[in-house]
Design an enzyme around this catalytic site. Structure first.
Site, PDB file in Angstrom:
ATOM      1  N   GLU A  60      -6.007  -7.044  -1.642  1.00  0.00           N
ATOM      2  CA  GLU A  60      -6.588  -6.939  -0.300  1.00  0.00           C
ATOM      3  C   GLU A  60      -8.046  -6.526  -0.428  1.00  0.00           C
ATOM      4  O   GLU A  60      -8.377  -5.575  -1.127  1.00  0.00           O
ATOM      5  CB  GLU A  60      -5.861  -5.899   0.569  1.00  0.00           C
ATOM      6  CG  GLU A  60      -4.481  -6.299   1.030  1.00  0.00           C
ATOM      7  CD  GLU A  60      -3.915  -5.330   2.059  1.00  0.00           C
ATOM      8  OE1 GLU A  60      -4.716  -4.674   2.760  1.00  0.00           O
ATOM      9  OE2 GLU A  60      -2.686  -5.224   2.149  1.00  0.00           O
TER      10      GLU A  60
ATOM     11  N   GLU B  54       0.831  -1.212   0.000  1.00  0.00           N
ATOM     12  CA  GLU B  54       0.000   0.000   0.000  1.00  0.00           C
ATOM     13  C   GLU B  54       0.867   1.265   0.000  1.00  0.00           C
ATOM     14  O   GLU B  54       1.045   1.915   1.022  1.00  0.00           O
ATOM     15  CB  GLU B  54      -0.965  -0.004   1.184  1.00  0.00           C
ATOM     16  CG  GLU B  54      -2.089  -1.010   1.024  1.00  0.00           C
ATOM     17  CD  GLU B  54      -3.198  -0.852   2.045  1.00  0.00           C
ATOM     18  OE1 GLU B  54      -4.362  -1.091   1.700  1.00  0.00           O
ATOM     19  OE2 GLU B  54      -2.894  -0.479   3.210  1.00  0.00           O
TER      20      GLU B  54
END
Length: 346
Positions: free
Chosen positions: A280, A171
């Site tokens: 995710e 991320e």
């Protein structure tokens, strides 16, 4: 006729041999199939703490087997440089990650490795440089990142594991390995990303490198990020996305952003000519039906990406029961069993 019969027997035997994919070290799905995955990096801690997993029938069973029985065919594992032994923000060392990868592969799972390049959690709010890398100049930092990446990949290779996918950073909308790898300095960030890419490919040329940005429904965010990555020459194979309606402002229902996710994936494929994955995803454990519906919708959107460019969906810590983790987005109930939400992967 006897020669033809012998030939057919030989061909049948070869076909039978080729179709057997449950030999140790092999996975149950080939690389062309859709990945239905789970990040299970908490699992070693959970087991060491005494947490017991039960299948749908209330029978104690290995967590990976339970996941497999619900359609999961792939496992994602994070790795930290020098983690603590904290039960919730520690573990995930190289050795533990390799051991988990071996175990998952023996169970027939495909493997994704997720390099955080930190000693602890790396995400949009935290990209803390490993303590061992503090004080290094930029050239030394690049070499440290390369050496560490190659070391982990080599340990996996020596253990007989070839990860199908490898994330270089977790991320990273604002970059990684702060401050040098911040998006305030795109040329430096790309140099770090490419060091990771090069190390992965040097050890494991077949592994697909993923660059991972959150808010997969946010096309403006992705265009800005990957336009810059392209401008400065970032090397990668797959665009990875997180998709958590729960973490969006106001916690809107997934139905308000699911089309944006699908449109963004299609745009990424068209604009950058790369594969895409949702690496995710998660929904509220107390809203089981809604989470099930959301997962089915996400899987559908990824599957519908043109030209088979949508490669899979990974749930983040579905087994991370709130009773153990305090995390609200697992697929596990207080009774130690998976909830019906996990059935979305079947």
């Amino acid at each position: 006729m006897k020669q033809k019969a012998k030939l057919w027997l030989l061909v049948a035997g070869l076909i039978s041999l080729m179709s057997c994919n449950k030999v140790e070290g092999k996975t149950d799905s080939d690389s062309s199939s859709f990945a239905k995955g789970a990040d299970i990096s908490w699992l070693p801690q959970m087991e060491k703490s005494g947490y017991i997993f039960y299948n749908d029938n209330g029978v104690k069973e290995d967590c990976i087997q339970i996941l497999k029985d619900h359609g999961i065919n792939s496992v994602r594992l994070r790795t930290w440089v020098d983690p603590s032994d904290n039960p919730h923000s520690g573990h995930c060392s190289k050795d533990e990650t390799v051991a988990m990868a071996v175990r998952a592969q023996k169970a027939g799972m495909r493997i994704m490795i997720n390099f955080h390049y930190s000693d602890t959690w790396a995400d949009p709010a935290h990209q803390t440089k490993p303590k061992a890398w503090e004080g290094l100049n930029f050239e030394q930092l690049k070499e440290a990142l390369y050496t560490y990446t190659a070391d982990v990949m080599t340990a996996l290779k020596d253990a007989g594991v070839t990860p199908e996918w490898v994330q270089v950073g977790n991320e990273i909308p604002s970059g990684m390995v702060y401050p040098e790898g911040s998006t305030d300095n795109w040329p430096q960030l790309v140099e770090l990303l490419n060091k990771g890419y090069d190390a992965v490919k040097e050890v494991s040329p077949s592994s697909q490198v993923i660059l991972h940005v959150d808010q997969g429904n946010n096309n403006e965010r992705f265009r800005w990020w990957f336009d810059n990555a392209t401008k400065y020459g970032a090397k990668y194979d797959i665009i990875g996305m997180s998709y958590y309606p729960y973490w969006l402002e106001g916690k809107p229902d997934y139905t308000l952003s699911i089309d944006d996710l699908g449109n963004n994936m299609n745009d990424m494929v068209s604009r950058y000519h790369k594969d895409v994955m949702v690496v995710e995803v998660g929904g509220e454990d107390t809203k089981v039906q809604n989470t099930y519906d959301m997962l089915k919708a996400v899987i559908s959107k990824v599957s519908e990406v043109p030209s088979n460019k949508g490669k899979g969906v990974f749930y983040w810590e579905p087994q991370g029961a709130r009773s153990w983790s305090k995390y609200a987005l697992s697929c596990w109930g207080d009774n130690g069993r998976p909830t019906q939400a996990l059935d979305a992967f079947k």
